[in-house]
Design an enzyme around this catalytic site. Structure first.
Site, short mmCIF file in Angstrom:
data_model
loop_
_atom_site.label_atom_id
_atom_site.label_comp_id
_atom_site.label_asym_id
_atom_site.label_seq_id
_atom_site.Cartn_x
_atom_site.Cartn_y
_atom_site.Cartn_z
N HIS A 76 -14.72 -19.97 -116.35
CA HIS A 76 -15.59 -19.40 -115.42
C HIS A 76 -16.51 -18.39 -115.84
O HIS A 76 -16.12 -17.62 -116.72
CB HIS A 76 -15.03 -18.83 -114.22
CG HIS A 76 -16.07 -18.16 -113.21
ND1 HIS A 76 -16.78 -19.02 -112.24
CD2 HIS A 76 -16.14 -17.02 -112.88
CE1 HIS A 76 -17.14 -18.00 -111.54
NE2 HIS A 76 -17.07 -16.95 -111.90
N LYS A 103 -9.42 -20.75 -117.40
CA LYS A 103 -8.80 -21.68 -116.34
C LYS A 103 -7.63 -22.05 -116.58
O LYS A 103 -7.09 -22.26 -117.86
CB LYS A 103 -9.93 -22.67 -115.81
CG LYS A 103 -11.27 -22.06 -115.18
CD LYS A 103 -11.98 -23.09 -114.42
CE LYS A 103 -13.08 -22.31 -114.00
NZ LYS A 103 -13.97 -23.20 -113.06
P1 CMP Z 1 -17.16 -22.58 -111.66
O1 CMP Z 1 -18.45 -22.18 -112.57
O2 CMP Z 1 -15.87 -21.63 -111.89
O3 CMP Z 1 -17.56 -22.27 -110.39
C1 CMP Z 1 -17.31 -23.37 -109.14
C2 CMP Z 1 -16.27 -24.28 -109.78
O4 CMP Z 1 -15.89 -25.44 -108.91
C3 CMP Z 1 -16.54 -24.88 -111.06
O5 CMP Z 1 -16.57 -24.14 -112.06
C4 CMP Z 1 -15.80 -26.15 -111.33
O6 CMP Z 1 -14.42 -25.67 -111.63
C5 CMP Z 1 -15.78 -26.52 -109.67
N1 CMP Z 1 -16.66 -27.51 -109.39
C6 CMP Z 1 -17.93 -27.42 -109.43
N2 CMP Z 1 -18.57 -28.57 -109.11
C7 CMP Z 1 -17.84 -29.49 -108.83
C8 CMP Z 1 -17.64 -30.80 -108.42
N3 CMP Z 1 -18.72 -31.52 -108.54
N4 CMP Z 1 -16.47 -31.40 -108.51
C9 CMP Z 1 -15.40 -30.77 -108.75
N5 CMP Z 1 -15.15 -29.33 -109.08
C10 CMP Z 1 -16.46 -28.65 -109.12
#
Ligand code: CMP
Length: 139
Positions: free
Chosen positions: A117, A11
């Site tokens: 991710h 990211k």
């Molecule tokens: P990722 O695993 O890429 O999947 C969704 C993304 O949303 C996560 O990683 C974070 O970057 C973001 N994310 C998930 N939960 C939250 C949260 N509670 N607050 C802010 N960002 C979040």
């Protein structure tokens, strides 16, 4: 059926901080083979498409802004049990809850800027890999 493939992207925070090399080294040392890799940048609209499943979540707009704020490095990876093993390697979404030695524990800044991710299922690995790479030659 398991495809033994998963999808990941490094990211914007981790790329901007110069941590992509260290992260790719950890991925390869954990036994993943890189099938496809590129450096690219999402528009907020494309980020919104990628994370459409989270469209109703309160963090969605900020997530789209963050994910389009700088370069990212998407990859398709291959290994036995790829999806589950990769999620173990990266650690919990919130780095505060991530195990010692995981990529997120080492490099993530926050629950949003969490460095990397990893797909959560074989089906999503395929959808997400196609989103960035379409049909991929196997080298
Ligand atoms: P990722 O695993 O890429 O999947 C969704 C993304 O949303 C996560 O990683 C974070 O970057 C973001 N994310 C998930 N939960 C939250 C949260 N509670 N607050 C802010 N960002 C979040």
């Amino acid at each position: 059926m398991s495809t033994n493939k998963t999808f990941t992207m490094i990211k914007p925070d981790a790329v901007a901080d110069g941590n992509s090399g260290a992260i790719i080294k950890m991925i390869e040392e954990a036994g993943f083979r890189i099938v496809a890799l590129k450096k690219t940048k999402l528009t907020a609209e494309r980020a919104g498409e990628f994370y459409a499943v989270h469209a109703e979540r309160p963090f969605y707009n900020d997530l789209c802004k963050y994910m389009s704020s700088g370069a990212i490095i998407p990859m398709i990876l291959e290994k036995d049990n790829a999806v589950a093993d990769f999620r173990t390697l990266i650690g919990a979404t919130n780095p505060a809850n991530a195990d010692e030695g995981t990529i997120r524990k080492l490099f993530a800044k926050s629950i949003e800027a969490n460095a990397i991710h990893g797909s959560d299922s074989d089906e999503n690995a395929q959808i997400e890999g196609n989103f960035f790479f379409g049909q991929v030659e196997q080298y």
